[in-house]
Design a protein around this motif. Sequence first.
Motif, PDB file in Angstrom:
ATOM      1  N   MET A 144     -45.299 -25.055 -74.297  1.00 51.68           N
ATOM      2  CA  MET A 144     -46.219 -23.943 -74.478  1.00 51.68           C
ATOM      3  C   MET A 144     -45.525 -22.579 -74.481  1.00 51.68           C
ATOM      4  N   ASN A 145     -44.415 -22.443 -73.776  1.00 43.29           N
ATOM      5  CA  ASN A 145     -43.890 -21.105 -73.503  1.00 43.29           C
ATOM      6  C   ASN A 145     -42.566 -20.789 -74.192  1.00 43.29           C
ATOM      7  N   HIS A 146     -42.220 -21.543 -75.236  1.00 42.31           N
ATOM      8  CA  HIS A 146     -41.031 -21.228 -76.037  1.00 42.31           C
ATOM      9  C   HIS A 146     -41.407 -21.272 -77.524  1.00 42.31           C
ATOM     10  N   PRO A 147     -42.277 -20.371 -77.959  1.00 41.02           N
ATOM     11  CA  PRO A 147     -42.825 -20.456 -79.322  1.00 41.02           C
ATOM     12  C   PRO A 147     -41.804 -20.257 -80.425  1.00 41.02           C
ATOM     13  N   LEU A 148     -40.666 -19.617 -80.143  1.00 42.87           N
ATOM     14  CA  LEU A 148     -39.692 -19.334 -81.193  1.00 42.87           C
ATOM     15  C   LEU A 148     -38.544 -20.336 -81.232  1.00 42.87           C
ATOM     16  N   SER A 149     -38.626 -21.386 -80.396  1.00 46.07           N
ATOM     17  CA  SER A 149     -37.547 -22.385 -80.417  1.00 46.07           C
ATOM     18  C   SER A 149     -38.134 -23.787 -80.424  1.00 46.07           C
ATOM     19  N   THR A 150     -38.373 -24.379 -79.268  1.00 40.60           N
ATOM     20  CA  THR A 150     -38.846 -25.764 -79.242  1.00 40.60           C
ATOM     21  C   THR A 150     -40.240 -25.925 -79.818  1.00 40.60           C
ATOM     22  N   SER A 151     -41.012 -24.859 -79.879  1.00 45.26           N
ATOM     23  CA  SER A 151     -42.371 -24.961 -80.408  1.00 45.26           C
ATOM     24  C   SER A 151     -42.476 -24.545 -81.871  1.00 45.26           C
ATOM     25  N   LEU A 152     -41.347 -24.389 -82.558  1.00 51.83           N
ATOM     26  CA  LEU A 152     -41.412 -24.190 -84.000  1.00 51.83           C
ATOM     27  C   LEU A 152     -42.113 -25.387 -84.637  1.00 51.83           C
ATOM     28  N   PRO A 153     -42.983 -25.183 -85.617  1.00 48.89           N
ATOM     29  CA  PRO A 153     -43.757 -26.291 -86.194  1.00 48.89           C
ATOM     30  C   PRO A 153     -42.905 -27.475 -86.628  1.00 48.89           C
TER      31      PRO A 153
ATOM     32  N   PHE B 293     -28.885 -27.563 -76.632  1.00 48.67           N
ATOM     33  CA  PHE B 293     -30.235 -27.207 -76.219  1.00 48.67           C
ATOM     34  C   PHE B 293     -30.282 -25.819 -75.580  1.00 48.67           C
ATOM     35  N   CYS B 294     -29.248 -25.470 -74.835  1.00 46.24           N
ATOM     36  CA  CYS B 294     -29.171 -24.129 -74.255  1.00 46.24           C
ATOM     37  C   CYS B 294     -29.230 -23.070 -75.360  1.00 46.24           C
ATOM     38  N   GLN B 295     -28.483 -23.285 -76.423  1.00 43.27           N
ATOM     39  CA  GLN B 295     -28.492 -22.349 -77.552  1.00 43.27           C
ATOM     40  C   GLN B 295     -29.876 -22.287 -78.212  1.00 43.27           C
ATOM     41  N   LEU B 296     -30.526 -23.450 -78.326  1.00 41.29           N
ATOM     42  CA  LEU B 296     -31.834 -23.480 -78.965  1.00 41.29           C
ATOM     43  C   LEU B 296     -32.835 -22.630 -78.199  1.00 41.29           C
ATOM     44  N   LEU B 297     -32.858 -22.765 -76.867  1.00 41.18           N
ATOM     45  CA  LEU B 297     -33.798 -21.988 -76.070  1.00 41.18           C
ATOM     46  C   LEU B 297     -33.459 -20.498 -76.100  1.00 41.18           C
ATOM     47  N   ALA B 298     -32.167 -20.189 -76.100  1.00 38.23           N
ATOM     48  CA  ALA B 298     -31.743 -18.787 -76.037  1.00 38.23           C
ATOM     49  C   ALA B 298     -31.824 -18.080 -77.383  1.00 38.23           C
ATOM     50  N   TYR B 299     -31.420 -18.777 -78.480  1.00 42.07           N
ATOM     51  CA  TYR B 299     -31.254 -18.119 -79.779  1.00 42.07           C
ATOM     52  C   TYR B 299     -32.112 -18.707 -80.888  1.00 42.07           C
ATOM     53  N   SER B 300     -32.876 -19.762 -80.624  1.00 40.76           N
ATOM     54  CA  SER B 300     -33.565 -20.523 -81.659  1.00 40.76           C
ATOM     55  C   SER B 300     -32.521 -21.212 -82.543  1.00 40.76           C
ATOM     56  N   VAL B 301     -32.833 -21.464 -83.797  1.00 35.22           N
ATOM     57  CA  VAL B 301     -31.923 -22.171 -84.691  1.00 35.22           C
ATOM     58  C   VAL B 301     -30.921 -21.177 -85.273  1.00 35.22           C
ATOM     59  N   LEU B 302     -29.635 -21.429 -85.026  1.00 35.92           N
ATOM     60  CA  LEU B 302     -28.579 -20.509 -85.450  1.00 35.92           C
ATOM     61  C   LEU B 302     -28.063 -20.845 -86.850  1.00 35.92           C
ATOM     62  N   PRO B 303     -27.707 -19.836 -87.652  1.00 35.14           N
ATOM     63  CA  PRO B 303     -27.000 -20.101 -88.902  1.00 35.14           C
ATOM     64  C   PRO B 303     -25.664 -20.773 -88.603  1.00 35.14           C
ATOM     65  N   ALA B 304     -25.134 -21.493 -89.561  1.00 39.92           N
ATOM     66  CA  ALA B 304     -23.907 -22.260 -89.356  1.00 39.92           C
ATOM     67  C   ALA B 304     -22.766 -21.403 -88.828  1.00 39.92           C
ATOM     68  N   ALA B 305     -22.652 -20.185 -89.304  1.00 37.57           N
ATOM     69  CA  ALA B 305     -21.539 -19.327 -88.919  1.00 37.57           C
ATOM     70  C   ALA B 305     -21.620 -18.852 -87.480  1.00 37.57           C
ATOM     71  N   GLU B 306     -22.791 -19.023 -86.850  1.00 42.37           N
ATOM     72  CA  GLU B 306     -22.971 -18.504 -85.496  1.00 42.37           C
ATOM     73  C   GLU B 306     -23.193 -19.606 -84.461  1.00 42.37           C
ATOM     74  N   ARG B 307     -22.931 -20.857 -84.839  1.00 49.15           N
ATOM     75  CA  ARG B 307     -23.217 -21.961 -83.920  1.00 49.15           C
ATOM     76  C   ARG B 307     -22.222 -22.077 -82.777  1.00 49.15           C
ATOM     77  N   ALA B 308     -21.162 -21.307 -82.824  1.00 49.16           N
ATOM     78  CA  ALA B 308     -20.219 -21.274 -81.708  1.00 49.16           C
ATOM     79  C   ALA B 308     -20.614 -20.228 -80.671  1.00 49.16           C
ATOM     80  N   THR B 309     -21.743 -19.548 -80.879  1.00 51.63           N
ATOM     81  CA  THR B 309     -22.194 -18.537 -79.925  1.00 51.63           C
ATOM     82  C   THR B 309     -22.414 -19.169 -78.560  1.00 51.63           C
ATOM     83  N   PRO B 310     -21.743 -18.687 -77.517  1.00 55.19           N
ATOM     84  CA  PRO B 310     -21.902 -19.301 -76.193  1.00 55.19           C
ATOM     85  C   PRO B 310     -23.275 -18.996 -75.603  1.00 55.19           C
TER      86      PRO B 310
END
Length: 470
Positions: free
Chosen positions: A139-148, A325-342
Amino acid sequence: MTKRRHVWVLALVAICILAACKSDENGGESGSGGAAGAAGEGGTAGGGTGGTAGGGTGGTGGVVGGTGGDCGEPPSGPDMCVNSGTVDDTCPDAVGPFAGVCAPSGDCCRRSSNQTKVESLCPDEPMVLEYRVSSSVVMNHPLSTSLPVLLMAAAERARTCAGDQCLLWRFTQPRTGGEPAAGPGKSSVAIGRYNCDGTFSYYNETVAPVREAEGFTDPSRWNVVEATTMLDPTKEGPARTHIPWATNPNKRVTTSPFFLPGQQVIDWEVATSGFEILEFDTSEAGRDCQGSWDGAAWVTPGRYQTFAPLKDNDKDIIDSISQNFCQLLAYSVLPAAERATPCATVTERCMPDGGQFGDGGCNWIKLPDSLCPETDDERAIWRCHLGAQGNVNAEDGYPTDLNCTAEAPTTALDPDVDPTVSKGQCCDPLGMGTDGLPACNAFRIVNQFAAAAAEITPEPASTLPPICGQ
């Protein structure tokens, strides 16, 4: 990060995830599957409000029921199930059986009936209520895990009781004279598996494989741990059942596996701690159904929460989106070039600038809001709790009083000993050490759920889930 780049990458993720989660046309896919999303012991991003109807070959529409016995002898039926009611052909289950006593039946597509079992008990016998969580939606992460697109993937997993979408509950409660009575009981909450025959099983302490590179080496991380409870029948909802703080197993960090579709191969695992049921129907109607299936979607009135520690979710890569999963909650879905973002190791965080489509230069869509213990010594004193004051993420329904303190506790915060104790120390969501506070190191995850009565085998399983239909 621009809006155009996010729309592009979400479109690609949609194609990838939906392809990975496509069901077998004859309804004979695995009892386990996996795709991007959140999990939970449970678990957590769940199968949703828009699940696919009519899974599998459909039922007969007939009436199911066991054969009644004497007091203390539960009714028996074929295929190990005890059920009643009418088979529902619209239920979303993609694995059988679709006819007979073990078929999905009643308002919530249950494969068993707790109420039927209770009615066969002697007046002073304890009742055992067993459930499978049929749908679990964040319910409370609409921009990451709750994306349609991720909810649709979770809905597919729910159709086979796969991985995070196979959370099992067993509650044993005392009775006197046929009514709930005050006294000790038992509670078991853990991820489990579907056995392809209408029954479900918890895992034992040996099943989870060692995945050292991903940071998971404990073979007992999936297993069920039984807790002693105290029942107060004068109360309703979760307050009716109390687990003493000192013995509550929710202080553990457990994981829920996500399997590759139709395989016994683990894609990734989500690590959580601090499971707590927030809303639960303790009326007689709730014995069989927590929520319902309306023929096209789940009605999900229940609520529970867990906490996802950053460092425990910062290694295991989700194949379909190539990030953890940490990245998903923090940043949503990252572009390929930014998937190394800690994520877990970031020492300076920034204030979200309007979510994933913001243009202020901050990649964070949500800041960590909770504090979880990281050592056994800390777990003996306090548990995971909300610690970010002021609702920095502008979350709907966020509590105004977190009951946290500026100073770190030094003695056990046991509310059974002192009801006035705090939850623990507050934390700084930006990780800047403001007012001497530690950085928040976890995300709270709140789920809405529907659950149905289930037949859980007495002994936990010692193997990975079977591939149904093979």
